[in-house]
Design a protein around this motif. Structure first.
Motif, PDB file in Angstrom:
ATOM      1  N   ALA B  27       0.869  -1.815  -0.128  1.00 38.60           N
ATOM      2  CA  ALA B  27       0.062  -0.117   0.115  1.00 38.60           C
ATOM      3  C   ALA B  27       0.401   1.149   0.056  1.00 38.60           C
ATOM      4  O   ALA B  27       0.539   2.214  -0.106  1.00 38.60           O
ATOM      5  CB  ALA B  27      -1.163   0.121   1.483  1.00 38.60           C
ATOM      6  N   LYS B  28       2.493   1.202   0.670  1.00 45.26           N
ATOM      7  CA  LYS B  28       2.709   2.053   0.915  1.00 45.26           C
ATOM      8  C   LYS B  28       3.880   2.329  -0.759  1.00 45.26           C
ATOM      9  O   LYS B  28       3.775   3.705  -0.842  1.00 45.26           O
ATOM     10  CB  LYS B  28       3.892   1.875   2.050  1.00 45.26           C
ATOM     11  CG  LYS B  28       3.517   2.237   3.048  1.00 45.26           C
ATOM     12  CD  LYS B  28       4.454   2.409   4.207  1.00 45.26           C
ATOM     13  CE  LYS B  28       3.593   1.777   6.147  1.00 45.26           C
ATOM     14  NZ  LYS B  28       4.002   0.918   6.370  1.00 45.26           N
ATOM     15  N   THR B  29       3.491   1.532  -1.285  1.00 53.37           N
ATOM     16  CA  THR B  29       4.107   2.338  -2.577  1.00 53.37           C
ATOM     17  C   THR B  29       3.209   2.532  -3.541  1.00 53.37           C
ATOM     18  O   THR B  29       3.863   3.008  -4.354  1.00 53.37           O
ATOM     19  CB  THR B  29       4.663   1.023  -2.739  1.00 53.37           C
ATOM     20  OG1 THR B  29       4.205  -0.069  -3.044  1.00 53.37           O
ATOM     21  CG2 THR B  29       6.672   0.663  -1.995  1.00 53.37           C
ATOM     22  N   THR B  30       1.622   1.978  -3.447  1.00 52.01           N
ATOM     23  CA  THR B  30       1.570   2.187  -4.600  1.00 52.01           C
ATOM     24  C   THR B  30       0.075   3.408  -3.868  1.00 52.01           C
ATOM     25  O   THR B  30       0.326   4.197  -3.387  1.00 52.01           O
ATOM     26  CB  THR B  30       0.009   0.635  -4.876  1.00 52.01           C
ATOM     27  OG1 THR B  30      -0.212   0.723  -3.741  1.00 52.01           O
ATOM     28  CG2 THR B  30       1.306  -0.413  -5.144  1.00 52.01           C
ATOM     29  N   ALA B  31      -0.474   3.288  -5.259  1.00 47.18           N
ATOM     30  CA  ALA B  31      -0.883   4.697  -5.106  1.00 47.18           C
ATOM     31  C   ALA B  31      -1.959   4.691  -4.026  1.00 47.18           C
ATOM     32  O   ALA B  31      -2.697   3.210  -3.960  1.00 47.18           O
ATOM     33  CB  ALA B  31      -2.050   4.766  -6.460  1.00 47.18           C
ATOM     34  N   ARG B  32      -2.846   6.070  -3.526  1.00 52.77           N
ATOM     35  CA  ARG B  32      -3.739   6.090  -2.683  1.00 52.77           C
ATOM     36  C   ARG B  32      -4.920   5.091  -2.618  1.00 52.77           C
ATOM     37  O   ARG B  32      -5.900   5.481  -3.794  1.00 52.77           O
ATOM     38  CB  ARG B  32      -3.804   7.084  -2.155  1.00 52.77           C
ATOM     39  CG  ARG B  32      -4.736   7.904  -3.144  1.00 52.77           C
ATOM     40  CD  ARG B  32      -4.557   9.251  -2.985  1.00 52.77           C
ATOM     41  NE  ARG B  32      -3.629   9.828  -2.158  1.00 52.77           N
ATOM     42  CZ  ARG B  32      -3.399  11.132  -1.245  1.00 52.77           C
ATOM     43  NH1 ARG B  32      -4.350  11.547  -0.242  1.00 52.77           N
ATOM     44  NH2 ARG B  32      -2.360  11.484  -0.925  1.00 52.77           N
ATOM     45  N   PRO B  33      -5.932   4.457  -1.632  1.00 55.52           N
ATOM     46  CA  PRO B  33      -6.781   3.623  -1.705  1.00 55.52           C
ATOM     47  C   PRO B  33      -8.007   4.754  -2.191  1.00 55.52           C
ATOM     48  O   PRO B  33      -7.898   6.118  -2.144  1.00 55.52           O
ATOM     49  CB  PRO B  33      -7.322   3.028  -0.567  1.00 55.52           C
ATOM     50  CG  PRO B  33      -6.061   3.432   0.557  1.00 55.52           C
ATOM     51  CD  PRO B  33      -5.578   4.313  -0.230  1.00 55.52           C
ATOM     52  N   SER B  34      -9.294   4.850  -3.262  1.00 51.52           N
ATOM     53  CA  SER B  34     -10.201   5.439  -3.331  1.00 51.52           C
ATOM     54  C   SER B  34     -11.099   5.646  -2.346  1.00 51.52           C
ATOM     55  O   SER B  34     -11.489   7.397  -2.306  1.00 51.52           O
ATOM     56  CB  SER B  34     -11.539   5.199  -4.577  1.00 51.52           C
ATOM     57  OG  SER B  34     -11.685   4.006  -3.196  1.00 51.52           O
ATOM     58  N   TRP B  35     -10.664   6.062  -0.951  1.00 49.11           N
ATOM     59  CA  TRP B  35     -11.740   6.644   0.016  1.00 49.11           C
ATOM     60  C   TRP B  35     -10.633   7.473   0.449  1.00 49.11           C
ATOM     61  O   TRP B  35     -10.883   8.095   1.972  1.00 49.11           O
ATOM     62  CB  TRP B  35     -12.074   5.079   1.287  1.00 49.11           C
ATOM     63  CG  TRP B  35     -10.921   3.829   1.557  1.00 49.11           C
ATOM     64  CD1 TRP B  35     -10.854   3.128   0.821  1.00 49.11           C
ATOM     65  CD2 TRP B  35     -10.175   4.242   2.817  1.00 49.11           C
ATOM     66  NE1 TRP B  35      -9.881   2.525   1.566  1.00 49.11           N
ATOM     67  CE2 TRP B  35      -9.506   2.988   2.291  1.00 49.11           C
ATOM     68  CE3 TRP B  35      -9.697   5.185   3.323  1.00 49.11           C
ATOM     69  CZ2 TRP B  35      -7.955   2.585   3.573  1.00 49.11           C
ATOM     70  CZ3 TRP B  35      -8.353   4.993   4.222  1.00 49.11           C
ATOM     71  CH2 TRP B  35      -8.389   3.643   3.809  1.00 49.11           C
ATOM     72  N   CYS B  36      -9.622   7.672  -0.243  1.00 47.83           N
ATOM     73  CA  CYS B  36      -8.246   7.802   0.871  1.00 47.83           C
ATOM     74  C   CYS B  36      -8.470   9.596   0.201  1.00 47.83           C
ATOM     75  O   CYS B  36      -7.857   9.710  -1.171  1.00 47.83           O
ATOM     76  CB  CYS B  36      -6.991   7.520   0.830  1.00 47.83           C
ATOM     77  SG  CYS B  36      -6.109   8.785   1.599  1.00 47.83           S
ATOM     78  N   GLY B  37      -8.584  10.054   0.697  1.00 44.38           N
ATOM     79  CA  GLY B  37      -8.838  11.460  -0.083  1.00 44.38           C
ATOM     80  C   GLY B  37      -7.627  12.624   0.455  1.00 44.38           C
ATOM     81  O   GLY B  37      -6.820  12.819   0.566  1.00 44.38           O
ATOM     82  N   PRO B  38      -7.895  13.372  -0.603  1.00 46.99           N
ATOM     83  CA  PRO B  38      -6.742  15.189  -0.372  1.00 46.99           C
ATOM     84  C   PRO B  38      -6.519  16.106   1.066  1.00 46.99           C
ATOM     85  O   PRO B  38      -5.307  15.980   1.261  1.00 46.99           O
ATOM     86  CB  PRO B  38      -6.766  15.542  -1.073  1.00 46.99           C
ATOM     87  CG  PRO B  38      -7.933  15.976  -2.124  1.00 46.99           C
ATOM     88  CD  PRO B  38      -8.882  13.986  -1.584  1.00 46.99           C
TER      89      PRO B  38
END
Lengths: 322, 358
Positions: B27-38
Motif C-alpha cells: 500500500a505504501k508504495t502504490t497509489a492511495r485507495p479511493s476512500w483516501c481523499g487529499p
C-alpha cells in the motif's frame, strides 16, 4: 460432633439429591456429575479460605481478584509448556502469600474495615491481572488440564484435593493448640488478648491462609476450564460467601464449621446443575441461587423459637374481647 | 491504477479472501485507495472495552487500514476499559483535542449517544460501528457502520440444511441473556430452518445463556448433553470459548456433533485433533469480523478527507471455513501460533501472534 451447621447442610444435601432424582434425573447422569464435582471441589477449597477469614469476623472480597490472578499466572507463565508449570505454581503461591499479607496488614495491623480493605486489595489484584495479561486468555497446559479434568479411580482428581484439604484444615483448626487459639481470637478478641494470645498475628494469618487456599482452588479451576478468561474469580465471590453462611459459620466470627462449608459448596454446585436440568430460564436460575443464600442466612440468624413464641402469644391477645 | 486497487479492496471485503495481505504490504508504495481523499486529517479511535485478543486484532486492523492513507497524519487510540464513564470522556477528550474524524466502538450502546451527538455537532466526522448506539445517521452521527448479525444465522442455517437434510435437533449458545447479537442470529437461523418444520430448537430459547464464559459454557453444555440424548448440531457465536466445553461430550461417552460457529485458531486446531475420533464433528465457521473496523475507518476517512465513500455501510457476514467441502477454506490450524488469533482476519497471522504474545 454434629454441629447445627453440619446437620443443616447434610439434610439440605440429601434433600437436594433426592429432589434431583425425582424431578431432574438428568442432573445425576455420569457426565453431569463428572462436570459438577470438579467445580464443587474448587469451590469447596476456596470457601474453606473464606471460612477462615469469616471466623475472624472478617470477609474477603479480594477472592475474586486473587483467584483470577492465580489462574492467569498458571496459564500465562507456562504459555502451554508443561515444563514451566511447576515454577508457575510456585509464583502463584508466592503472589498469594503477598496478597494475604497485604490484607492482613491492612486489617490486622491498620485495623481497617475488612470490606473496605479487601475491596481495595481486590482492585489492586485485578490491576495486576490486566497488567500481566492485557485481558487475553491462554490455553491451560496439558499437564494441568489432566489434573483438573482427570479422574482417579473414576472420581475427578480435584475431589481428592478437596477432601484432603478439608481434613487438613479441620485437623489444624480443631485439634491443634494453634487452631484453638485462632478460634479463640475470632470468638472474643478481648478475652484472647487478656489470655496473652497475639491477636494481630492470628488475624493476619487468616488472610494469608485464605489466599493460599484460593490459590489451590485456582490450580484446580485452571485445570478444569481449558481456556480460562482473566476474570474467573468472579464466579467464586458470592458462592464462597454463600457456602460459609450455609455451613453455619457466623458472619460475626468465632467457631467455624469447615466440613459443613465444604459440603455447602457441593450443595451449591449441585443446585446449579439441578436448576439447569429443570430447564428453567437463566433469570430463574439467578433467583434460585440468591434465594439459597437468603434462606441460609435466615436459618441461622432469625430467632425462630422466639418468633414462634411471639406469634403464639400474640394470637390469643388479638382474639380476646376488648 | 486507483480504480483497480479500489476494485481489489471491494472484492476482498466481499469475499474475505487473504488477497489484501499483499495489497496491505504494497500500500505504501502504490497509489492511495479511493476512500483516501487529499485533505489532511487527524483520526481518533475509541473502544468501549479493549481487553481481549479479538479487540487487539481489531484495533491493529484499524491502524493498518488507516496507515494506507497518507492523508491521515495521526491516529489516537483510547480504551474505555469496560467503563462507560471513561468511554464517554475518551470521546469528549478527543473532540477537545481537535481531531477531525472519530471511529467509535460503542459497547455501552445508547449511553454513548449523547457523546457521539456532541462530537458530531462539533463538526467531527463521527462513525460508530458494530454495536448500535441508537439515534439517527445525519442527526447524531455521520453513519453507523453495522453488520447484519442475522446474516450469520442465515449462513449457519443454510449449512445445517446441507449437512442435516432430514432435519435434527439444534442447540444454540450465545453470550449474556437477551444480547442483541444472539437474538438477531437466532432470527436468521429460524428464517432458514423453520420452513419445512424439520428442525427442532432445543434448550432455553432463543439461546442458552453462557455469558461467553468458559466455566458456565461447560456447566450448561453438560446439562444439555444429559438432558437431550440427541443433539445434532451446536450453533455458537463465539466458537473459541466453547473449546473447553466440547470435552463434555467425551465425559458422557458421546460423539461431538456438527458445529456452526465463528472462527478462531484454537477451534481449528481442536477440530483437527478430534475429528478422527468424532466422525460426526463437522465444522462450519463464519468470519469473526475483525475487519469490520476497516470498513468503519474507510468510511470516516472518506468523509473527512473528501475521498470516495465505500459502496455500503454494512459489513457482511462471510463464510470462512467448511470442513465438509473445503470451500471457501478448509478448516485451518496454525499449531505453532497462539490459539487466540483469527485466521479469517486480513492482518497476517504472524502479526497477530506478535500482538497477543506481548
Amino acid at each position: 460432633l454434629l454441629s447445627r451447621g453440619l446437620t443443616t447442610v447434610l439434610v439440605a444435601c440429601v434433600g437436594l439429591f433426592v429432589a434431583s432424582l425425582l424431578f431432574a434425573s438428568s442432573s445425576l447422569s455420569k457426565g453431569v456429575l463428572l462436570t459438577m464435582l470438579p467445580f464443587a471441589a474448587a469451590l469447596a477449597i476456596a470457601s474453606l479460605g473464606q471460612t477462615l477469614v469469616v471466623m475472624q469476623g472478617g470477609i474477603d472480597l479480594s477472592i475474586a481478584g486473587g483467584l483470577s490472578l492465580y489462574v492467569v499466572i498458571l496459564t500465562h507463565y507456562p504459555n502451554g509448556e508443561n515444563s514451566r508449570l511447576l515454577p508457575a505454581v510456585g509464583i502463584a503461591f508466592l503472589a498469594a502469600v503477598g496478597a494475604g499479607l497485604l490484607n492482613g496488614f491492612l486489617i490486622g495491623r491498620m485495623r481497617l474495615n475488612p470490606i473496605v480493605a479487601t475491596l481495595g486489595t481486590n482492585a489492586l489484584l485485578y490491576g495486576a491481572v490486566f497488567w500481566y495479561t492485557g485481558g487475553i486468555p491462554r490455553t491451560t497446559t496439558a499437564r494441568l488440564a489432566s489434573l483438573g479434568g482427570g479422574t482417579w479411580l473414576g472420581i475427578p482428581a480435584p475431589v481428592y484435593f478437596a477432601v484432603v484439604t478439608t481434613i487438613a484444615v479441620t485437623v489444624v483448626v480443631k485439634l491443634t493448640s494453634v487452631g484453638r487459639r485462632f478460634e479463640g481470637v475470632g470468638a472474643n478478641e478481648t478475652a484472647a488478648r487478656t489470655a496473652g494470645i497475639r491477636v494481630k498475628r492470628h488475624r493476619t494469618s487468616a488472610y494469608v491462609w485464605a489466599q493460599i487456599l484460593y490459590c489451590l482452588a485456582a490450580v484446580m479451576h485452571a485445570g478444569i476450564v481449558n481456556q480460562p478468561t482473566s476474570h474467573e474469580g468472579d464466579n467464586y465471590l458470592l458462592p464462597s460467601v454463600a457456602a460459609v453462611v450455609l455451613g453455619g459459620t457466623s458472619l460475626l466470627g468465632g467457631r467455624g464449621n469447615l466440613v459443613a462449608t465444604a459440603l455447602a459448596a457441593l450443595f451449591l454446585s449441585q443446585l446449579d446443575q439441578f436448576v439447569l436440568a429443570l430447564g428453567v430460564s437463566y433469570a430463574a436460575r439467578q433467583l434460585v441461587q440468591a434465594a439459597a443464600l437468603a434462606v441460609g442466612v435466615a436459618i441461622y440468624t432469625v430467632n425462630w423459637r422466639g418468633l414462634v413464641q411471639r406469634l403464639r402469644s400474640r394470637r390469643p391477645a388479638s382474639m380476646a374481647p376488648t | 491504477m486507483t480504480k483497480r486497487r479500489g476494485g481489489a479492496l471491494a472484492f476482498a471485503l466481499l469475499c474475505g479472501v487473504v488477497l489484501v495481505t499483499a495489497a496491505t504490504s504494497s500500500a505504501k508504495t502504490t497509489a492511495r485507495p479511493s476512500w483516501c481523499g487529499p485533505k489532511k486529517i487527524s483520526l481518533g479511535l475509541t473502544d468501549g472495552f479493549g481487553g481481549n485478543s479479538w479487540r487487539l486484532v481489531t484495533t491493529a486492523s484499524a491502524r493498518a487500514e488507516a496507515a494506507k492513507c497518507p492523508s491521515v497524519t495521526s491516529l489516537t487510540y483510547a480504551d474505555g476499559q469496560g467503563n462507560t464513564q471513561k468511554a464517554i470522556s475518551d470521546i469528549q477528550g478527543m473532540v477537545a483535542k481537535g481531531i477531525n474524524a472519530l471511529v467509535v466502538f460503542p459497547d455501552a450502546g445508547k449511553a454513548i449517544l449523547p457523546a457521539l451527538r456532541s462530537a458530531y455537532k462539533a463538526g467531527v466526522v463521527t462513525v460508530p460501528y458494530r454495536v448500535t448506539p441508537g439515534g439517527k445517521a445525519g442527526v447524531d452521527y455521520n453513519v453507523f457502520v453495522d453488520t447484519p448479525f442475522a446474516q450469520a444465522g442465515e449462513n449457519w442455517g443454510r449449512w445445517i440444511k446441507k449437512v442435516l437434510p432430514n432435519g435434527g435437533n439444534v442447540l444454540m449458545l450465545s453470550g449474556p441473556k437477551g444480547n442483541s447479537q444472539g437474538v438477531d442470529e437466532n432470527k436468521g437461523l429460524h428464517k432458514i430452518l423453520d420452513p419445512g418444520g424439520k428442525y427442532k430448537f432445543i434448550g432455553e430459547q432463543p439461546f442458552e445463556v453462557t455469558n461467553w464464559d468458559p466455566a458456565l459454557s461447560q456447566k450448561v453444555l453438560s446439562a444439555d448433553i444429559a438432558k437431550y440424548p440427541k443433539i445434532d448440531v451446536i450453533v455458537s457465536d463465539f466458537g473459541p470459548s466453547l473449546v473447553g466445553a466440547l470435552g463434555e461430550f467425551k465425559k458422557s461417552g458421546r460423539k461431538i456433533p456438527a458445529m456452526a460457529t465463528s472462527d478462531g485458531n484454537v477451534l481449528g486446531c481442536y477440530w483437527k485433533k478430534n475429528v478422527a475420533a468424532n466422525p460426526t464433528f463437522k465444522l462450519f465457521t463464519v468470519s469473526t469480523q475483525n475487519d469490520h473496523a476497516r470498513l468503519a475507518i474507510d468510511y470516516a476517512v472518506a468523509v473527512a478527507t473528501g475521498g470516495k465513500k465505500p459502496a455500503s455501510p454494512h459489513f457482511p457476514s462471510l463464510v470462512f471455513e467448511d470442513s465438509t467441502t473445503g470451500k471457501p477454506n478448509p478448516v485451518e490450524c496454525r499449531p505453532t501460533l497462539p490459539g487466540d488469533i483469527y485466521l479469517s482476519a486480513q492482518l497476517p497471522a504472524a502479526a497477530q501472534a506478535k500482538l497477543v504474545k506481548k
